[in-house]
Design a protein around this motif. Structure first.
Motif, PDB file in Angstrom:
ATOM      1  N   UNK A   1      24.968  27.876  71.873  1.00  0.00           N
ATOM      2  CA  UNK A   1      25.596  26.588  71.581  1.00  0.00           C
ATOM      3  C   UNK A   1      27.024  26.591  72.146  1.00  0.00           C
ATOM      4  N   UNK A   2      27.392  25.529  72.818  1.00  0.00           N
ATOM      5  CA  UNK A   2      28.742  25.461  73.394  1.00  0.00           C
ATOM      6  C   UNK A   2      29.293  24.041  73.236  1.00  0.00           C
ATOM      7  N   UNK A   3      29.503  23.613  71.993  1.00  0.00           N
ATOM      8  CA  UNK A   3      29.834  22.209  71.743  1.00  0.00           C
ATOM      9  C   UNK A   3      31.159  21.739  72.352  1.00  0.00           C
ATOM     10  N   UNK A   4      32.079  22.649  72.622  1.00  0.00           N
ATOM     11  CA  UNK A   4      33.365  22.231  73.220  1.00  0.00           C
ATOM     12  C   UNK A   4      33.346  22.354  74.745  1.00  0.00           C
ATOM     13  N   UNK A   5      32.226  22.831  75.317  1.00  0.00           N
ATOM     14  CA  UNK A   5      32.224  23.217  76.731  1.00  0.00           C
ATOM     15  C   UNK A   5      33.438  24.084  77.023  1.00  0.00           C
ATOM     16  N   UNK A   6      33.619  25.074  76.194  1.00  0.00           N
ATOM     17  CA  UNK A   6      34.823  25.900  76.301  1.00  0.00           C
ATOM     18  C   UNK A   6      34.752  26.780  77.549  1.00  0.00           C
TER      19      UNK A   6
ATOM     20  N   UNK B   1      34.134  30.946  64.417  1.00  0.00           N
ATOM     21  CA  UNK B   1      34.356  31.188  65.849  1.00  0.00           C
ATOM     22  C   UNK B   1      35.107  30.028  66.497  1.00  0.00           C
ATOM     23  N   UNK B   2      36.301  30.342  66.993  1.00  0.00           N
ATOM     24  CA  UNK B   2      37.181  29.325  67.577  1.00  0.00           C
ATOM     25  C   UNK B   2      36.531  28.560  68.728  1.00  0.00           C
ATOM     26  N   UNK B   3      35.804  29.288  69.584  1.00  0.00           N
ATOM     27  CA  UNK B   3      35.275  28.666  70.810  1.00  0.00           C
ATOM     28  C   UNK B   3      34.306  27.513  70.540  1.00  0.00           C
ATOM     29  N   UNK B   4      33.788  27.423  69.312  1.00  0.00           N
ATOM     30  CA  UNK B   4      32.860  26.330  69.008  1.00  0.00           C
ATOM     31  C   UNK B   4      33.498  25.270  68.111  1.00  0.00           C
TER      32      UNK B   4
ATOM     33  N   UNK C   1      45.891   7.167  73.655  1.00  0.00           N
ATOM     34  CA  UNK C   1      46.752   8.169  73.027  1.00  0.00           C
ATOM     35  C   UNK C   1      46.076   9.528  73.159  1.00  0.00           C
ATOM     36  N   UNK C   2      46.821  10.550  73.562  1.00  0.00           N
ATOM     37  CA  UNK C   2      46.198  11.867  73.746  1.00  0.00           C
ATOM     38  C   UNK C   2      45.951  12.520  72.383  1.00  0.00           C
ATOM     39  N   UNK C   3      45.085  13.524  72.397  1.00  0.00           N
ATOM     40  CA  UNK C   3      44.773  14.242  71.152  1.00  0.00           C
ATOM     41  C   UNK C   3      46.036  14.870  70.564  1.00  0.00           C
ATOM     42  N   UNK C   4      46.863  15.414  71.433  1.00  0.00           N
ATOM     43  CA  UNK C   4      48.081  16.084  70.962  1.00  0.00           C
ATOM     44  C   UNK C   4      49.047  15.068  70.328  1.00  0.00           C
TER      45      UNK C   4
ATOM     46  N   UNK D   1      43.571  19.106  73.296  1.00  0.00           N
ATOM     47  CA  UNK D   1      42.708  18.292  74.153  1.00  0.00           C
ATOM     48  C   UNK D   1      41.295  18.873  74.250  1.00  0.00           C
ATOM     49  N   UNK D   2      41.192  20.174  74.127  1.00  0.00           N
ATOM     50  CA  UNK D   2      39.899  20.847  74.286  1.00  0.00           C
ATOM     51  C   UNK D   2      39.087  20.897  72.986  1.00  0.00           C
ATOM     52  N   UNK D   3      39.789  20.873  71.845  1.00  0.00           N
ATOM     53  CA  UNK D   3      39.162  21.215  70.559  1.00  0.00           C
ATOM     54  C   UNK D   3      38.266  20.137  69.945  1.00  0.00           C
ATOM     55  N   UNK D   4      38.330  18.916  70.484  1.00  0.00           N
ATOM     56  CA  UNK D   4      37.583  17.785  69.909  1.00  0.00           C
ATOM     57  C   UNK D   4      37.961  17.566  68.438  1.00  0.00           C
ATOM     58  N   UNK D   5      39.168  17.141  68.242  1.00  0.00           N
ATOM     59  CA  UNK D   5      39.693  17.000  66.883  1.00  0.00           C
ATOM     60  C   UNK D   5      39.990  15.562  66.511  1.00  0.00           C
TER      61      UNK D   5
END
Lengths: 297, 285
Positions: free
Chosen positions: A85-90, A168-171, B5-8, B196-200
């Motif tokens: 699983x890679x939901x963030x496309x990290x 796990x941070x990456x997800x 607006x950006x995530x940050x 931006x990467x974390x989807x928050x």
């Protein structure tokens, strides 16, 4: 002091001899990470992967753990090789997982399945510290949830050996949701009147500690395990001071009332057997022999 | 609407010092509120408020993380970071709600559970874990609304709900972007990039089906009178104007309507149906 020509020559010769010596087969000896003593690997294995010199507990792989606890040859693995699983496309995450899978003969940071403990069937999960610090992402959460649900459905007692840096941070947020997912499944197992034993091994922190690891009917820990919500470094940064020796260790948790018992590795199988038998239909007397004076505090 | 607006930027808005807090929403949305205190074990955590409220004669239990605005307030509120007694107070009030068949509404607004020595000594992990487990099968409807920061397990412990909604500029994440960047890149200064990467953001989380609803942050402009002395309708405009206690009335009004809809909708569900749906909500993630 500079070496004399003679000494230099002697040193070089010594070095040569060292280099020419047949290499010690890898793994024959190990250096203890705590006391630095070089120890014969077989002695470590015979001693439950504990340093015979200083009593340091080495971290053990899930397979080794299963072999130390369950009846020989009784383990059957469940849910191996669930899709990644890679939901963030990290960036780089899938490559990293694939590399780890190839290198470690583990498919994820937990092994789940069923086995027997003195003839009694149990559902069991064991986390792996060397797979991304045993962190919990979607696959780890899913494997554990299936284990718990399977145990509920088949009315099996459940044992989980935790060992994890947390979610796990990456997800991202999906990892966080695994905490709720596993806790929800445990609630159903609990309501079915079944036994869950959580065993804390070094280290157990963060989202794992704040979900299934602290939800056992009985919570055991190996000696000296680091277990807590926040890691020591984070706490030190928050409060701006050093933590005292032994903070968040098994002995600290016992003192503060958060675990039932510290169990030596050599006694773990016996203690688990006793607990499983005492909460099942088998009579207590049959298992009393398993429970010797060593376990009385 | 202007530029995205950006995530940050949303992280900074969500943390804003003038942004309305749980008690502000409680005061604006509900007709009555009686605050109840204490966990019956150790103390009363100022970072969590809770009590019984009424909305159109429906009694509900309300629980929220509570931040302060001034240093003095934040000494009491610990910047909205609960200790174990905060979670135990929340659970006590939730159990009470279950007993008296009151629906529960949670307002989530925390950087995270407090990471201090005493929190560990009193079992921060146990307190959160227990809430997750108990909420999963609590026999009354639960709605959680993330109004500011939804930080990690400290937020989740009040968001194991039948529905989770977020304000447009609220965030909900596994860890702060600073912590995330520090763990994965050993550099907390890359927090902006992490965000931006974390989807928050509310939109991202709605797309991922982690939450059910995004509430737009419409704000009220001053009500003006026209030349004939008639009051003009309150104007609503979209951000980037920041939400404050002074301009939150139209948002609160909208939230009141939606909360009432939730209450009416869930009133008709059987307990069995409710618990099953809540289990499935997390099971599929």
């Amino acid at each position: 002091m500079p070496f004399t020509a003679k000494e230099t020559k002697r040193n070089e010769k010594a070095k040569d001899i060292m280099n020419q010596q047949p290499q010690v087969p890898e793994g024959l000896f190990q250096k203890c990470s705590k006391c630095n003593e070089i120890i014969y690997t077989e002695d470590i294995i015979a001693n439950y992967h504990i340093c015979p010199n200083c009593n340091n507990y080495f971290r053990v792989s899930p397979r080794t753990r299963l072999s130390m606890v369950l009846d020989e040859g009784s383990f059957q693995e469940w849910d191996k090789d669930l899709p990644i699983s890679d939901p963030l496309n990290f960036p780089g995450y899938i490559t990293k997982l694939e590399r780890l899978r190839a290198a470690s003969n583990l498919d994820e940071a937990v092994i789940t399945g069923e086995g027997k403990l003195n003839g009694i069937s149990v559902a069991i999960g064991v986390m792996a510290s060397d797979f991304l610090m045993g962190s919990m992402g979607e696959v780890v959460g899913e494997k554990l949830t299936r284990l718990i649900e399977g145990a509920t459905k088949r009315r099996l007692p459940l044992i989980v050996f935790s060992c994890s840096g947390g979610a796990r941070m990456q997800e991202g947020i999906v990892s966080l949701m695994q905490m709720a997912k596993t806790a929800g499944a445990l609630k159903r197992h609990d309501e079915a009147g079944l036994l869950y034993i959580s065993v804390l091994t070094d280290p157990t922190t963060g989202g794992v500690m704040a979900s299934f690891a602290m939800l056992g009917d009985v919570i055991l820990a190996e000696p000296g395990v680091l277990a807590g919500f926040a890691g020591p470094r984070v706490i030190e940064q928050t409060i701006g001071q050093k933590l005292p020796e032994g903070f968040q260790r098994s002995e600290f948790l016992l003192e503060h009332g958060f675990i039932d018992k510290i169990v030596k590795r050599s006694r773990m199988r016996a203690v688990l057997s006793f607990l499983v038998a005492s909460c099942g239909e088998k009579k207590l007397e049959e298992n009393e022999a398993l429970f010797n004076e060593e376990d009385v505090d | 609407m202007g530029e995205e607006i950006t995530a940050w930027e949303r992280v900074k808005i969500a943390r804003g010092n003038t942004r309305p807090t749980s008690l502000d929403y409680i005061g604006k949305i509900f007709d009555k509120f009686l605050e109840l205190h204490g966990d019956r074990v150790y103390g009363d955590d100022g970072a969590v408020v809770g009590g019984i409220a009424e909305i159109e004669n429906i009694p509900v239990t309300i629980i929220g993380h509570q931040k302060g605005r001034t240093i003095k307030q934040n000494m009491k509120r610990n910047f909205g970071m609960p200790n174990p007694e905060g979670y135990r107070k929340a659970l006590r009030l939730m159990k009470q709600a279950e007993k008296f068949k009151r629906p529960i509404i949670c307002f989530v607004d925390t950087p995270g559970a407090f990471c201090g020595m005493e929190a560990e000594e009193r079992g921060q992990a146990e307190a959160i874990a227990k809430n997750l487990m108990e909420l999963s099968s609590l026999k009354t409807p639960i709605l959680s609304i993330v109004i500011g920061e939804g930080g990690s397990g400290g937020a989740l412990a009040m968001a194991v709900a039948d529905e989770v909604w977020m304000l447009e500029n609220a965030t909900y994440s596994i860890l702060s972007p600073e912590g995330f960047a520090s763990i994965l890149w050993k550099d907390s200064k890359r927090a902006g990039e992490a965000a931006e990467i974390m989807k928050i953001t509310a939109k991202d989380l709605k797309d991922m089906k982690i939450i059910e609803k995004v509430i737009p942050e419409t704000i009220s402009e001053k009500i003006e009178e026209n030349q004939e002395g008639e009051t003009l309708e309150a104007q609503t405009v979209l951000l980037p104007t920041e939400l404050t206690i002074e301009n939150m009335d139209s948002l609160a009004k909208e939230m009141r309507i939606q909360i009432l809809e939730f209450l009416h909708q869930y009133k008709n569900k059987t307990i069995e149906e409710l618990i099953k749906m809540r289990y499935q909500r997390f099971r599929k993630l």
